[in-house]
Design a protein around this motif. Structure first.
Motif, PDB file in Angstrom:
ATOM      1  N   VAL A 166       6.242 -65.811  43.589  1.00  0.00           N
ATOM      2  CA  VAL A 166       5.706 -64.730  44.367  1.00  0.00           C
ATOM      3  C   VAL A 166       7.076 -63.929  44.036  1.00  0.00           C
ATOM      4  O   VAL A 166       8.362 -63.659  44.138  1.00  0.00           O
ATOM      5  N   ARG A 168       7.363 -60.162  44.262  1.00  0.00           N
ATOM      6  CA  ARG A 168       7.893 -59.557  44.936  1.00  0.00           C
ATOM      7  C   ARG A 168       7.366 -59.672  46.240  1.00  0.00           C
ATOM      8  O   ARG A 168       5.666 -59.678  46.638  1.00  0.00           O
ATOM      9  N   ASP A 169       8.480 -59.537  47.433  1.00  0.00           N
ATOM     10  CA  ASP A 169       8.008 -60.043  49.004  1.00  0.00           C
ATOM     11  C   ASP A 169       6.688 -58.589  49.108  1.00  0.00           C
ATOM     12  O   ASP A 169       5.629 -59.105  49.757  1.00  0.00           O
ATOM     13  N   ASP A 170       6.964 -57.724  48.589  1.00  0.00           N
ATOM     14  CA  ASP A 170       6.059 -56.269  49.429  1.00  0.00           C
ATOM     15  C   ASP A 170       4.735 -56.437  48.528  1.00  0.00           C
ATOM     16  O   ASP A 170       3.739 -55.712  48.795  1.00  0.00           O
ATOM     17  N   GLU A 171       4.789 -57.347  46.931  1.00  0.00           N
ATOM     18  CA  GLU A 171       3.265 -56.747  46.313  1.00  0.00           C
ATOM     19  C   GLU A 171       3.131 -58.223  46.681  1.00  0.00           C
ATOM     20  O   GLU A 171       4.128 -58.719  45.026  1.00  0.00           O
ATOM     21  N   PRO A 172       2.867 -59.662  47.102  1.00  0.00           N
ATOM     22  CA  PRO A 172       2.021 -60.645  47.049  1.00  0.00           C
ATOM     23  C   PRO A 172       1.417 -61.200  45.721  1.00  0.00           C
ATOM     24  O   PRO A 172       1.043 -61.851  45.249  1.00  0.00           O
ATOM     25  N   ARG A 173       0.695 -60.152  45.305  1.00  0.00           N
ATOM     26  CA  ARG A 173      -0.763 -60.463  44.013  1.00  0.00           C
ATOM     27  C   ARG A 173       0.060 -60.452  42.726  1.00  0.00           C
ATOM     28  O   ARG A 173      -0.364 -60.883  41.453  1.00  0.00           O
ATOM     29  N   LYS A 174       1.758 -60.492  42.327  1.00  0.00           N
ATOM     30  CA  LYS A 174       2.214 -59.877  41.741  1.00  0.00           C
ATOM     31  C   LYS A 174       3.644 -61.485  41.729  1.00  0.00           C
ATOM     32  O   LYS A 174       3.833 -61.359  41.540  1.00  0.00           O
ATOM     33  N   THR A 175       3.331 -62.273  40.858  1.00  0.00           N
ATOM     34  CA  THR A 175       3.003 -63.448  40.574  1.00  0.00           C
ATOM     35  C   THR A 175       3.460 -64.054  39.008  1.00  0.00           C
ATOM     36  O   THR A 175       2.851 -63.333  37.855  1.00  0.00           O
TER      37      THR A 175
END
Length: 185
Positions: A166, A168-175
């Motif tokens: 992951v 960014r923790d605040d955007e878990p869909r961005k991997t």
């Protein structure tokens, strides 16, 4: 476009980097006399131009071979091209007003993106027509039989184990996918 189809030499050589991520097959090529300079001090050379059926903001692009043929030195920052000539150095200046008029980058990019998309669509359409024409001319015993859809997983698999990270923790869909043996440093 203002070219005469009868003066073009047919070409089947694809060229790249005009439409990002795709090649394009030109209509043909033509050799034209290109002259830089003034009546008193000029430099003429014959240059081969590939003619393509798509619109861009450029009417002609002088590539590295042409720049080398003129022994020119481009300076993109100052929109300047310098080259030797019989009576001294020739300086060819770009049009700063036109360059400044293109300052609205979003409009410029949107226009270029639309042209690129159109060109890509035309190229794919042209290629599909060519494939269909060739397929029609094949004898029945040489026509490929479409493979049955396989319900098993794809044959493509990474050569090494991978893991998903992951970003960014605040955007878990961005991997991102990384090798499983890599450190997380």
């Amino acid at each position: 476009m203002g070219y005469d189809m009868t003066s073009l030499v047919p070409s089947d050589q694809a060229f790249y980097d005009i439409i990002p991520g795709a090649g394009s097959t030109p209509v043909g090529w033509a050799t034209l006399l290109v002259t830089f300079g003034t009546r008193d001090n000029y430099r003429p050379k014959y240059v081969n131009f590939e003619v393509a059926e798509f619109e861009t903001s450029d009417h002609a692009i002088l590539g590295r071979p042409s720049v080398a043929k003129f022994m020119a030195i481009p300076n993109h920052t100052y929109l300047l091209l310098k080259m030797p000539a019989p009576k001294g150095v020739l300086s060819v200046n770009g049009d700063l007003q036109t360059s400044y008029a293109c300052e609205d980058l979003q409009t410029s990019y949107a226009c270029e993106a639309k042209n690129i998309e159109l060109s890509d669509t035309l190229e794919r359409s042209r290629n599909s027509v060519l494939v269909a024409q060739v397929a029609k001319n094949l004898p029945v015993d040489q026509q490929p039989i479409p493979a049955k859809e396989s319900t098993s997983e794809s044959q493509l698999a990474p050569a090494v184990a991978t893991k998903t990270i992951v970003l960014r923790d605040d955007e878990p869909r961005k991997t991102a996918v990384s090798g499983a043996s890599l450190d997380s440093a």
